[in-house]
Design an enzyme around this catalytic site. Structure first.
Site, PDB file in Angstrom:
ATOM      1  N   GLN A  89       0.813  -1.212   0.000  1.00  0.00           N
ATOM      2  CA  GLN A  89       0.000   0.000   0.000  1.00  0.00           C
ATOM      3  C   GLN A  89       0.849   1.267   0.000  1.00  0.00           C
ATOM      4  OE1 GLN A  89      -2.428  -0.502   3.507  1.00  0.00           O
ATOM      5  NE2 GLN A  89      -3.581  -2.205   2.646  1.00  0.00           N
ATOM      6  N   HIS A 151      -0.831  -0.121   5.776  1.00  0.00           N
ATOM      7  CA  HIS A 151      -1.214   0.823   6.829  1.00  0.00           C
ATOM      8  C   HIS A 151      -0.141   1.882   7.074  1.00  0.00           C
ATOM      9  CE1 HIS A 151      -4.310  -2.172   8.745  1.00  0.00           C
ATOM     10  NE2 HIS A 151      -4.443  -2.049   7.434  1.00  0.00           N
ATOM     11  N   GLU A 244     -14.186   4.623  11.091  1.00  0.00           N
ATOM     12  CA  GLU A 244     -14.592   5.676  12.024  1.00  0.00           C
ATOM     13  C   GLU A 244     -14.372   7.072  11.451  1.00  0.00           C
ATOM     14  OE1 GLU A 244     -13.210   3.275  16.098  1.00  0.00           O
ATOM     15  OE2 GLU A 244     -12.436   5.294  15.671  1.00  0.00           O
ATOM     16  N   TYR A 254      -7.869   6.865  20.747  1.00  0.00           N
ATOM     17  CA  TYR A 254      -9.060   6.472  19.990  1.00  0.00           C
ATOM     18  C   TYR A 254      -9.297   4.967  19.998  1.00  0.00           C
ATOM     19  CZ  TYR A 254      -9.559  11.291  18.859  1.00  0.00           C
ATOM     20  OH  TYR A 254      -9.750  12.646  18.992  1.00  0.00           O
TER      21      TYR A 254
END
Length: 373
Positions: A89, A151, A244, A254
């Site tokens: 990614q 990520h 989210e 979070y």
């Protein structure tokens, strides 16, 4: 064939829209709209930035920075990029202009970088003269590195004080997001020289890295500043479920992976908790996941019906999501462009009053969302 569009004093030479798209109208609960195709055949475009002269810069994840000049995608990529790695990614990711770009011509790039120790997210500052980059300096590097190719996070945004926010994903190693001495899995706030921003919540705290602004974030790929409150809003990928939207608060945790509305890709639970003491709950979440990427508030004049609405791109669900916000809460959600069948990678509010979109594919496109003629 070219045609000229002049809107609110902002002139753009727009590439001719293919007939099949030009004839297609799209509907929202509030208004109808069309898409104009600005550029095609981009290799997995990731981010878009608007230059003061009306041109645009587009990053391609495969490692090129492209310039759209007078509505035409220039054949040659911008020269002078920093050394970067295209892996999984990772690649060339976000691009944002310095708040005083008109004076200093500085911009900022996020990207994946590789050494013997592995891969990580880096941010570099550079000067753009309209043709090439120069004076390239690395101002942020997330440590430690890892072998994972996912990520990277990498969205960038400036606050009203001129400090730069950088999202770093958990790198596919979820427990790293709860370690404040590990740069993965959070949002960092720095000066444009790469120093921790003054008043960061963990300055002079031996238990946490001093660039952290928030932590417990899985993989943020949407970040924007609220046009009125000036707060930084983000969205992040959940696993299977649990994407989210959050409003960033200094020092907030979070929760990933202690709490989530999603489950593991294997189908097994990650945790039984969706909330707990000391964790900041999301403003909004999706289950199942839409795989959000790119986010912008609409603040233009072309669509007065959309004023103040929040727009989010979706990769897996291949759509554009419109959210109406009232008193800091999401009160309405609408799916748009479902018939387009494109992975929406980035959403930007243009200085011309239009929404701009990037589609994620080996033949990616740049679209403008405009009113029906």
């Amino acid at each position: 064939m070219l045609r000229t569009i002049a809107l609110t004093g902002f002139c753009l030479m727009v590439l001719h829209t293919p007939d099949s798209l030009a004839e297609q109208l799209f509907s929202s609960d509030k208004t109808d709209f069309q898409l104009q195709t600005i550029a095609t055949n981009l290799e997995h475009p990731w981010s878009l930035a608007f230059l003061p002269n009306g041109d645009q810069l587009v990053t391609e994840r495969t490692g090129q920075l492209r310039l759209i000049r007078d509505g035409k995608l220039q054949k040659e990529p911008v020269r002078g990029l920093p050394d970067l790695a295209v892996s999984g990614q990772g690649g060339l990711l976000d691009v944002v202009l310095h708040p005083e770009f008109s004076d200093n011509h500085q911009l900022f790039l996020s990207y994946a970088h590789k050494t013997r120790e592995g891969l990580t997210t880096r941010v570099a500052r550079a000067v753009f003269d309209g043709e090439a980059l120069s004076d390239v300096n690395v101002i942020f590097e997330a440590l430690p590195r890892s072998r994972a190719g996912r990520h990277f996070g990498s969205r960038l945004e400036f606050d009203q004080e001129g400090y730069l926010y950088i999202s770093v994903g958990d790198r596919g190693e979820m427990d790293r997001a709860q370690d404040r001495q590990d740069d993965a899995g959070g949002v960092h706030r720095i000066t444009t020289d790469g120093e921790p921003a003054p008043a960061n919540p963990f300055l002079n705290n031996a238990s946490a890295n001093d660039t952290f602004y928030t932590w417990g974030n899985r993989n943020i790929q949407g970040m924007t500043r609220h046009p009125e409150t000036k707060e930084i809003w983000t969205h992040e990928h959940g696993p299977r479920g649990g994407d989210e939207i959050n409003i960033l608060e200094a020092g907030a945790n979070y929760g990933w992976p202690k709490v989530t509305y999603g489950i593991d890709y294997s189908g097994l639970p990650i945790t039984s908790k969706t909330t707990m003491e000391g964790i900041k709950d999301p403003l909004h979440y999706w289950d199942p996941s839409i795989a959000p990427s790119g986010m912008a508030f609409y603040t233009g004049d072309l669509f007065p019906e959309w004023q103040g609405d929040l727009f989010v791109g979706a990769l897996v669900m291949r759509k554009l999501v419109r959210l109406s916000i009232a008193n800091g809460d999401v009160v309405e959600e609408e799916d748009l462009l479902t018939d387009l069948d494109e992975r929406i990678r980035d959403v930007r509010m243009g200085p011309d009053g239009a929404l701009w979109l990037l589609t994620d594919s080996s033949r990616g496109k740049v679209y403008r969302v405009v009113p029906v003629e």
